[in-house]
Each structure stands twice: as C-alpha cells, then as structure tokens.
Design an enzyme around this catalytic site. Structure first.
Site, PDB file in Angstrom:
ATOM      1  N   SER A   1       0.873  -1.178   0.000  1.00  0.00           N
ATOM      2  CA  SER A   1       0.000   0.000   0.000  1.00  0.00           C
ATOM      3  C   SER A   1       0.911   1.230   0.000  1.00  0.00           C
ATOM      4  O   SER A   1       2.138   1.092   0.117  1.00  0.00           O
ATOM      5  CB  SER A   1      -0.865  -0.005   1.251  1.00  0.00           C
ATOM      6  OG  SER A   1      -0.018   0.112   2.383  1.00  0.00           O
TER       7      SER A   1
ATOM      8  N   ASP B   1      -0.422  -0.920  -4.247  1.00  0.00           N
ATOM      9  CA  ASP B   1      -1.813  -1.202  -3.904  1.00  0.00           C
ATOM     10  C   ASP B   1      -2.520   0.041  -3.349  1.00  0.00           C
ATOM     11  O   ASP B   1      -1.958   0.761  -2.523  1.00  0.00           O
ATOM     12  CB  ASP B   1      -1.749  -2.302  -2.828  1.00  0.00           C
ATOM     13  CG  ASP B   1      -3.063  -2.946  -2.520  1.00  0.00           C
ATOM     14  OD1 ASP B   1      -3.877  -3.105  -3.435  1.00  0.00           O
ATOM     15  OD2 ASP B   1      -3.264  -3.321  -1.345  1.00  0.00           O
TER      16      ASP B   1
ATOM     17  N   ASP C   1      -6.818   3.689  -6.836  1.00  0.00           N
ATOM     18  CA  ASP C   1      -8.046   3.562  -6.059  1.00  0.00           C
ATOM     19  C   ASP C   1      -8.758   4.914  -6.029  1.00  0.00           C
ATOM     20  O   ASP C   1      -8.516   5.746  -5.160  1.00  0.00           O
ATOM     21  CB  ASP C   1      -7.709   3.069  -4.645  1.00  0.00           C
ATOM     22  CG  ASP C   1      -8.930   3.022  -3.729  1.00  0.00           C
ATOM     23  OD1 ASP C   1     -10.030   3.390  -4.188  1.00  0.00           O
ATOM     24  OD2 ASP C   1      -8.774   2.616  -2.569  1.00  0.00           O
TER      25      ASP C   1
ATOM     26  N   GLU D   1     -10.564   0.711 -10.102  1.00  0.00           N
ATOM     27  CA  GLU D   1     -11.530   0.285  -9.067  1.00  0.00           C
ATOM     28  C   GLU D   1     -12.851   1.030  -9.231  1.00  0.00           C
ATOM     29  O   GLU D   1     -12.869   2.255  -9.379  1.00  0.00           O
ATOM     30  CB  GLU D   1     -10.938   0.543  -7.677  1.00  0.00           C
ATOM     31  CG  GLU D   1     -11.864   0.130  -6.551  1.00  0.00           C
ATOM     32  CD  GLU D   1     -11.183   0.074  -5.183  1.00  0.00           C
ATOM     33  OE1 GLU D   1      -9.955  -0.172  -5.123  1.00  0.00           O
ATOM     34  OE2 GLU D   1     -11.885   0.267  -4.182  1.00  0.00           O
TER      35      GLU D   1
ATOM     36  N   GLY E   1      -9.705  -6.178   6.262  1.00  0.00           N
ATOM     37  CA  GLY E   1      -9.631  -6.566   7.662  1.00  0.00           C
ATOM     38  C   GLY E   1     -10.582  -7.713   7.946  1.00  0.00           C
ATOM     39  O   GLY E   1     -11.212  -8.263   7.041  1.00  0.00           O
TER      40      GLY E   1
ATOM     41  N   ASN F   1      -4.035  -9.550   3.124  1.00  0.00           N
ATOM     42  CA  ASN F   1      -3.127  -8.847   4.013  1.00  0.00           C
ATOM     43  C   ASN F   1      -3.367  -9.223   5.480  1.00  0.00           C
ATOM     44  O   ASN F   1      -2.476  -9.727   6.163  1.00  0.00           O
ATOM     45  CB  ASN F   1      -3.270  -7.328   3.810  1.00  0.00           C
ATOM     46  CG  ASN F   1      -2.079  -6.551   4.320  1.00  0.00           C
ATOM     47  OD1 ASN F   1      -1.219  -7.116   4.991  1.00  0.00           O
ATOM     48  ND2 ASN F   1      -1.992  -5.281   4.013  1.00  0.00           N
TER      49      ASN F   1
HETATM   50  O1  G3H Z   1      -5.475  -4.484  -0.859  1.00  0.00           O
HETATM   51  C1  G3H Z   1      -5.280  -5.339   0.038  1.00  0.00           C
HETATM   52  C2  G3H Z   1      -6.346  -6.194   0.473  1.00  0.00           C
HETATM   53  O2  G3H Z   1      -7.529  -5.950  -0.147  1.00  0.00           O
HETATM   54  C3  G3H Z   1      -6.242  -7.022   1.676  1.00  0.00           C
HETATM   55  O3  G3H Z   1      -7.445  -7.211   2.390  1.00  0.00           O
HETATM   56  O4  G3H Z   1      -6.521  -7.298   4.672  1.00  0.00           O
HETATM   57  O5  G3H Z   1      -8.817  -8.079   4.218  1.00  0.00           O
HETATM   58  O6  G3H Z   1      -6.895  -9.394   3.401  1.00  0.00           O
HETATM   59  P1  G3H Z   1      -7.418  -8.034   3.743  1.00  0.00           P
HETATM   60 ZN    ZN Z   2      -7.573  -3.764  -0.874  1.00  0.00          ZN
END
Ligand code: G3H
Ligand code: ZN
Length: 285
Positions: free
Chosen positions: A48, A80, A102, A132, A182, A235
């Site tokens: 990110s 990202d 994004d 996106e 998350g 993530n």
């Molecule tokens: O861009 C990164 C993700 O969309 C990770 O999502 O933390 O829910 O796995 P997450």
């Molecule tokens: Zn994401």
C-alpha cells in the site's frame, strides 16, 4: 520470465487467481516466498502507500529483482490502493510492475479522468494498471470487535463499470462484491455477492480483482474465481499470523532476530500456502 500480462491472461483463461500478498517487512516476504517456491506459484507482492513508504519503493523493486533472479519465479510488485497519480508515477518510475489506482471515493467522472492519466503514463512504460469501481468496505487492514455490515450502496454498480471501462482502458478491475478490508469479530466475510459478481462479469470482459480476501470462505473464493476473479488480495490474515506468532516468540525472551523470526516466517508461509491452494495457482508459475 513471462510478463504479468501473460499471467493475468492465463489466470483469466484457466480460471485461477493470482495471489497478491501484502508486506511491509522482509521477514514476511521470506514466508511468502517460501510458500510460492514450495507450490511453484506466480505471486504479486503488494505494498500500500503506507507499506511502500516504510519499505521504500526502490528497496522493494531491488528486492523483487534479487528474488526473481535467485528463484526464477514470476514475482511481481504492485502499488496497492494508490490514491494519488503523483505517487503512482513514482512507483512506476521506480520499477513497479503494476499500480492500482483507487479512485473509489471520488465521483465516477473524476475516477475515470485520473484513471485515464494513470493508464497513459503506465502503459507507455509497460506497467499494468488496476482500476476500481465501487467501495470496498473500510480502508484499513485490522480486526474489529463487532460485526462488519456491508452497505448495499457501496457495492459495484454494473452500469458504472460499463461507463468506466468505456473510457479508462485499465488492464484489471477491482470490484466491491461483499468483501471488506480486515476481519470482523466473526472472522469470516460471509456476505460475498456472487449474483452481483455475475452481473459485473456480464459487462466486463477483463480480469477482476477481489480485495479484502482475508476471512473469505473457501467455497465463495472458488465460486468467484470460476466467475472471473483473477487476483485476490490478502493482508490481514498474514499480519495476524505474523504478529501473533512473533508475540509468542518474544515471550520466550529470545533477543536474536534470526532466531525469534523463524516461527513467524513459518506461520506466514502456512497462511500463504493455504491461499495459493484455494486460489488454484499452485503449479502455474
Ligand atoms: O489491498 C489489500 C487487500 O484488499 C487485503 O485485504 O486485509 O482483508 O486481506 P485483507
Ligand atoms: Zn484492498
């Protein structure tokens, strides 16, 4: 080594998803890499804006280069959730393989306008662009004490996808179909909307990206891949495995990093191997 575009085409055609695994620490990368090597999978390492500022854009690129050379694996790097064109330009010039613009919080017209600029700048340099449309619930990768509710109005509207793709010629598109960043108190994202995804795939003939992959049930992942999801981002699950194992190791009063990092790296590897198998990208390198 074949290009990232090649792997997206392959994933789209053969119905598997390339895993994007985010990192901000070298030890996490060691775990991700061990999994990819073990299962011979193509992978995208994601940073990110925040993660990349901690790691360093040039450092991330140098690391990718060394790892590619050492392993011969198709390892790619994506910036990202880039929110500004300026920062995405920096990532492109530093040598990232891919950038994700994004613009989901912007009005559609503004999102389209900046996406077009990003595409022009990136494509000229052979860099893949992820756009996106729709808002993917929450900004941050973290755990919640309550249940997360998906807002209907945040889900991707097929009509907006049509409008967006007509003008912004991105290579892949992130969509909001019920996952969120998350994990909530339930530990799973049960609300994945496959019907919505079907409506989107009916109007978008490009590989789609599922964000917020952590906690998504295996069956939903498999069905969404069958419908055209070609990249899944993970993530939070990696962070949790890493941090929880590290906490336990530090309790033992070990102070040598290369000793107390052994178990956290293994924990990351186990998470990533599980995801690669679920995504069907094993043996696709
Ligand atoms: O861009 C990164 C993700 O969309 C990770 O999502 O933390 O829910 O796995 P997450
Ligand atoms: Zn994401």
């Amino acid at each position: 080594m074949k290009s990232l575009k090649h792997y997206f085409k392959k994933a789209y055609k053969e119905k598997f998803a390339i895993g994007q695994f985010n990192f901000s620490d070298w030890s996490q990368v060691k775990g991700i890499l061990a999994a990819a090597q073990n299962l011979k999978a193509p992978i995208i390492l994601g940073t990110s804006e925040g993660e990349s500022k901690y790691v360093g854009l040039a450092e991330a690129v140098a690391m990718r280069d060394v790892l590619r050379k050492k392993t011969g694996l198709p390892i790619f790097l994506n910036l990202d959730h880039g929110k500004s064109f300026e920062y995405l330009k920096e990532a492109i010039l530093a040598g990232y393989d891919m950038v994700h613009f994004d613009g989901s919080k912007l009005p559609l017209e503004e999102n389209i306008k900046i996406s077009k600029e990003v595409v022009k700048f990136a494509h000229w340099r052979g860099v893949v662009v992820e756009g996106e449309v729709g808002k993917i619930g929450t900004d941050a990768s973290r755990t919640y004490t309550e249940k997360f509710e998906i807002k209907e109005e945040d889900l991707t509207k097929p009509q907006e996808v049509v409008e967006y793709l007509k003008q912004a010629k991105v290579d892949v598109l992130a969509v909001s179909v019920g996952t969120f960043h998350g994990m909530d108190v339930t530990g799973v994202s049960p609300d994945i909307r496959l019907e919505k995804l079907k409506e989107i795939t009916a109007v978008a003939n490009i590989p789609l990206v599922l964000h917020g992959g952590s906690g998504t049930p295996e069956e939903s992942l498999k069905q969404s891949i069958a419908l055209g999801i070609s990249k899944i981002n993970i993530n939070t699950e990696t962070r949790l495995a890493f941090a929880n194992t590290l906490k336990a190791e530090l309790e033992k009063n070990e102070i040598t990093p290369y000793k107390y990092m052994v178990e956290p790296i293994k924990a990351v590897q186990a998470v990533i191997e599980g995801k690669i198998k679920q995504f069907g990208s094993e043996g696709k390198a």
